[in-house]
Design an enzyme around this catalytic site. Structure first.
Site, mmCIF file in Angstrom:
data_model
loop_
_atom_site.group_PDB
_atom_site.id
_atom_site.type_symbol
_atom_site.label_atom_id
_atom_site.label_comp_id
_atom_site.label_asym_id
_atom_site.label_seq_id
_atom_site.Cartn_x
_atom_site.Cartn_y
_atom_site.Cartn_z
ATOM 1 N N TYR A 140 -3.166 11.394 5.523
ATOM 2 C CA TYR A 140 -2.516 12.204 6.553
ATOM 3 C C TYR A 140 -3.159 13.588 6.667
ATOM 4 O O TYR A 140 -3.135 14.196 7.733
ATOM 5 C CB TYR A 140 -1.036 12.406 6.218
ATOM 6 C CG TYR A 140 -0.112 11.374 6.811
ATOM 7 C CD1 TYR A 140 -0.287 10.025 6.540
ATOM 8 C CD2 TYR A 140 0.939 11.757 7.633
ATOM 9 C CE1 TYR A 140 0.567 9.082 7.079
ATOM 10 C CE2 TYR A 140 1.798 10.821 8.173
ATOM 11 C CZ TYR A 140 1.606 9.480 7.889
ATOM 12 O OH TYR A 140 2.467 8.564 8.426
ATOM 13 N N LYS A 191 -3.053 0.531 -4.021
ATOM 14 C CA LYS A 191 -4.025 -0.489 -3.625
ATOM 15 C C LYS A 191 -5.227 -0.280 -4.538
ATOM 16 O O LYS A 191 -6.373 -0.086 -4.101
ATOM 17 C CB LYS A 191 -4.355 -0.328 -2.132
ATOM 18 C CG LYS A 191 -5.214 -1.416 -1.536
ATOM 19 C CD LYS A 191 -4.507 -2.756 -1.365
ATOM 20 C CE LYS A 191 -5.477 -3.801 -0.864
ATOM 21 N NZ LYS A 191 -4.925 -5.174 -0.875
ATOM 22 N N ASP A 223 0.247 -4.537 -0.420
ATOM 23 C CA ASP A 223 0.444 -5.753 0.389
ATOM 24 C C ASP A 223 1.514 -6.637 -0.257
ATOM 25 O O ASP A 223 2.414 -7.154 0.411
ATOM 26 C CB ASP A 223 -0.879 -6.502 0.626
ATOM 27 C CG ASP A 223 -1.715 -6.684 -0.636
ATOM 28 O OD1 ASP A 223 -1.386 -6.103 -1.686
ATOM 29 O OD2 ASP A 223 -2.717 -7.434 -0.561
ATOM 30 N N ASP A 247 5.045 5.670 4.413
ATOM 31 C CA ASP A 247 5.444 5.670 5.822
ATOM 32 C C ASP A 247 5.775 4.242 6.247
ATOM 33 O O ASP A 247 6.817 3.974 6.846
ATOM 34 C CB ASP A 247 4.296 6.237 6.667
ATOM 35 C CG ASP A 247 4.623 6.217 8.149
ATOM 36 O OD1 ASP A 247 5.754 6.606 8.506
ATOM 37 O OD2 ASP A 247 3.756 5.798 8.950
ATOM 38 N N ASP A 251 9.813 2.222 6.660
ATOM 39 C CA ASP A 251 10.318 1.568 7.881
ATOM 40 C C ASP A 251 10.732 0.137 7.557
ATOM 41 O O ASP A 251 11.768 -0.347 8.009
ATOM 42 C CB ASP A 251 9.242 1.538 8.982
ATOM 43 C CG ASP A 251 9.346 2.727 9.927
ATOM 44 O OD1 ASP A 251 9.797 3.800 9.482
ATOM 45 O OD2 ASP A 251 8.964 2.587 11.110
#
Ligand code: IPM
Ligand code: MG
Length: 359
Positions: A140, A191, A223, A247, A251
């Site tokens: 970001y 990851k 994942d 982020d 959600d």
């Protein structure tokens, strides 16, 4: 002690949902709390007024406030603006400016809403997960970034994922301490099989974990974490992850609880100063229609009382009032089911105020 709050209604449904939370602040003040508040602008509303999504005026107000309550920012009408002037930039700028590196996003399923989840009841009932998302680093904010023309004359987009040790350490401490107060299970999501940034993340989390022997630390690739969140979400207690993965996963986690309209968030700095906002966006499609669900904003206000004003009693009272209102069958459109009472944004806010009188 006197507390100064800054209220940033923002764009889209922001002003409507924030108005319902302000009614609660007014009630608490009427009951004797020493709280002052003022309004400011952020995002599109700030661009309209000052030509910038995080103007100096707002910066000054935010710096002197003890806590900030935000509605939401963003509207497609600003999509054509230069990137640095778009509403989302205002949000990123205030997070960075106030050093709000620790974003707490609880995903709690209210038993009353178990049927609003798209997942089967047995997978989500009593769900209570806390996502700790790092908020001021990662891809970001990493440099270099931008869109430029490369050596072959072709346009190329660049963003940079980066974290240094101190950034990882401080968020790790927040996550471990949160886990200590809950079920003492922390899953760090990365990851590390592909990205060096998160290989370092994993190593530092493991090191910091030695200071918290009572917390059971596990690691999961992002994942797999996405898959596990829909396969068996109740295996999680606290999830800690970087900015971009957080982020996305927050959600995802929000939908397990039925509606993103129920999810609050707190973004804190080292001293407990915070910005409180619903996890959902500005929903321009329903803005101005008195339809939005104000509960995520009201729950964010509860978090504000808990974390920035150290007023657990009021935080708890607001949360209890919401449970009561849901139990009484009040539902905004996003969480509506047959047999319940569909109410507007304002009616939902009024119902919470009413429920608070009795608590
Ligand atoms: C969030 C939002 C923001 C983010 C956007 C609006 C910049 O999606 O708070 O999750 O990506 O952090
Ligand atoms: Mg998001």
């Amino acid at each position: 002690m006197s507390h100064q709050l800054l209220i940033l209604p923002g764009d889209g449904i922001g002003p409507e949902i924030v108005a319902e939370a302000v009614k609660i602040i007014d009630l608490i003040i009427k009951e004797g709390a020493d709280i002052q508040y003022e309004y400011g602008v952020l995002g599109g509303s700030a661009y309209e007024k000052y030509g910038h999504p995080y103007p100096e005026e707002t910066q000054k107000q935010s710096q002197s406030a003890d806590a900030v309550l935000l509605g939401a920012v963003g509207h497609p009408k600003y999509d054509q603006l230069e990137r640095s002037l778009r509403p989302e930039r205002g949000l990123l700028a205030i997070r960075k400016d106030l050093n709000l590196f620790a974003n707490l996003r609880p995903a709690i399923l209210y038993s009353e809403l178990v049927n609003a989840s798209t997942l089967k009841k047995e997978f989500v009932d009593n769900l209570d997960i806390l996502i700790v998302r790092e908020l001021t680093g990662d891809i970001y904010f990493g440099e270099p970034r931008g869109i430029h023309v490369n050596e072959n004359g072709e346009e190329e987009g660049i963003n940079t994922m980066r974290y240094n040790v101190s950034e990882i350490k401080r968020i790790a401490h927040v996550a471990f301490q949160a886990a200590q107060k809950r079920n003492k299970k922390l899953c760090s999501v990365d990851k590390a099989n592909v990205l060096e940034t998160t290989e370092l993340w994993r190593r530092i989390f493991t090191e910091v974990g030695q200071e918290y022997p009572e917390v059971e630390l596990s690691h999961m690739y992002v994942d797999n974490a996405a898959m596990q969140l829909v396969r068996a979400p109740k295996q999680f207690d606290v999830i800690a992850t970087g900015n971009i993965f957080g982020d996305i996963l927050s959600d995802l986690a929000s939908m397990l609880t039925g509606s993103i309209g129920m999810l609050p968030s707190a973004s804190l700095n080292e001293t407990g100063k915070g910005l409180y906002e619903p996890s959902h966006g500005s929903a321009p499609d329903i803005a101005g229609q008195n339809k939005a669900n104000p509960l995520a904003t009201i729950l964010s206000l509860a978090m504000l009382f808990r974390y920035s004003l150290n007023d657990e009693k009021t935080a708890h009272r607001i949360e209890k009032a919401i449970e009561k209102v849901l139990a009484a069958g009040y539902r905004t459109g996003d969480i509506m089911e047959t047999g319940k009472k569909q109410v507007s944004c304002i009616e939902m806010g009024d119902a919470v105020i009413e429920a608070m009188q009795g608590i």
